[in-house]
Design an enzyme around this catalytic site. Structure first.
Site, PDB file in Angstrom:
ATOM      1  CB  CYS A  87      -0.956  -0.039   1.191  1.00  0.00           C
ATOM      2  SG  CYS A  87      -2.174   1.288   1.231  1.00  0.00           S
ATOM      3  CG  ASP A 110      -6.269  -0.258  -6.231  1.00  0.00           C
ATOM      4  OD1 ASP A 110      -6.911   0.686  -5.732  1.00  0.00           O
ATOM      5  OD2 ASP A 110      -5.163  -0.628  -5.809  1.00  0.00           O
ATOM      6  CG  HIS A 115      -5.669  -0.765  -2.445  1.00  0.00           C
ATOM      7  ND1 HIS A 115      -4.693  -0.135  -3.177  1.00  0.00           N
ATOM      8  CD2 HIS A 115      -5.359  -0.574  -1.142  1.00  0.00           C
ATOM      9  CE1 HIS A 115      -3.826   0.420  -2.349  1.00  0.00           C
ATOM     10  NE2 HIS A 115      -4.213   0.175  -1.113  1.00  0.00           N
TER      11      HIS A 115
END
Length: 300
Positions: free
Chosen positions: A179, A237, A269
């Site tokens: 991330c 995502d 995501h």
């Protein structure tokens, strides 16, 4: 880019600074907010699902350490095999939740594979994200204020700490980021050309530029990257557009680094975050295999 509802209000990862206090340019701070790592999972990541993976420390030396950086000390989590000898270094770079239990577990997983894995708390100067109750607060009060230059300097210091231990093979160094750490993987690969290889899990490729703090996004310097980076991205995502990924692919080819991007269709995501609803076991398992193969290919 599409807004998603997290916590108390919608978050736009492309413009987190719009709800932030004035950002702190540069690396100098009077003190460190975080001097030791929190136990367990970050509050904002709750509820933690029963599927969360816990890796034991049997056969490992694992625990918190303190790393000297340019302006003080930051805490970090380190895990390595208990046996004698030296091990390749694996820098493990956190999500927006800091070095909480999931990141510690990733360190233990890499240590079980024979790595000296270490995750420095890169938000230590700016706030204790482990106690914050929602993601918008984490983004506005901490993440938006962290300079790329400071992050790179802290990762340099982490490598120096590892090498000073006498337990690592300094010729074999990798980095894996998740991330926020996925974006950092691209940033640090550009900064440190002695890195053997990096793996970036769904890191933002554009939209986080801010004067002085983050002067460029990965999409801006992609052609300059010389370290081989494997990008592992999600097909649905909301924070990383497929057209952006396609553009990034073309740009990294110009640098001749051998970097690649793999997109996992129909996953979101955070597919590696086994403690969250976004987790996809099949994608996470295959992504880990690709990461392992990538590091082996590049002698990490």
């Amino acid at each position: 880019m599409k807004l998603m509802e997290y916590g108390l209000k919608p978050v736009d990862f492309n413009h987190p600074a719009e709800v932030a206090d004035k950002p702190d340019a540069g690396c100098s701070r009077r003190g460190f907010v975080v001097t030791s790592l929190a136990s367990g999972f970050a509050v904002a990541s709750n509820p933690v699902l029963a599927q969360a993976i816990t890796t034991d420390s049997k056969g490992l030396v694992a625990g918190e350490v303190s790393i000297t950086v340019t302006d003080g000390k930051i805490p970090a989590y380190r895990a390595m095999p208990a046996g004698s000898g030296t091990f390749p270094v694996m820098l493990v770079v956190q999500e927006i939740f800091g070095v909480h239990e999931h990141i510690k577990d990733m360190c233990r997983r890499y240590a079980k594979q024979g790595y000296y894995a270490i995750a420095p708390e890169l938000f230590a100067r700016h706030g204790d994200v482990s106690t914050m109750t929602d993601i918008p607060t984490i983004l506005s009060q901490v993440v938006s204020k962290v300079p790329d230059a400071q992050v790179c300097a802290d990762l340099d210091a982490t490598l120096a700490f590892a090498r000073a231990s006498g337990r690592v093979d300094a010729r074999r160094t990798g980095l894996v980021g998740y991330c926020w750490g996925g974006r950092t993987a691209w940033v640090y690969a550009r900064h440190n050309r002695k890195l053997n290889a990096a793996v970036a899990y769904y890191g933002l490729l554009e939209g986080l530029k801010a004067p002085e703090l983050r002067p460029q996004d990965p999409i801006d310097f992609a052609g300059e990257i010389k370290v081989p980076v494997l990008g592992l991205y999600s097909g649905i995502d909301a924070f990383v557009k497929q057209e952006t990924i396609a553009k990034m692919r073309g740009l990294i080819n110009q640098g001749g680094s051998g970097s690649e991007i793999v997109v996992f269709p129909n996953v979101d995501h955070g597919f590696n975050a086994d403690y969250r609803p976004s987790y996809d076991k099949a994608a996470a398992t295959y992504a880990q295999k690709l990461a392992n193969d990538w590091f082996k290919k590049h002698r990490v």
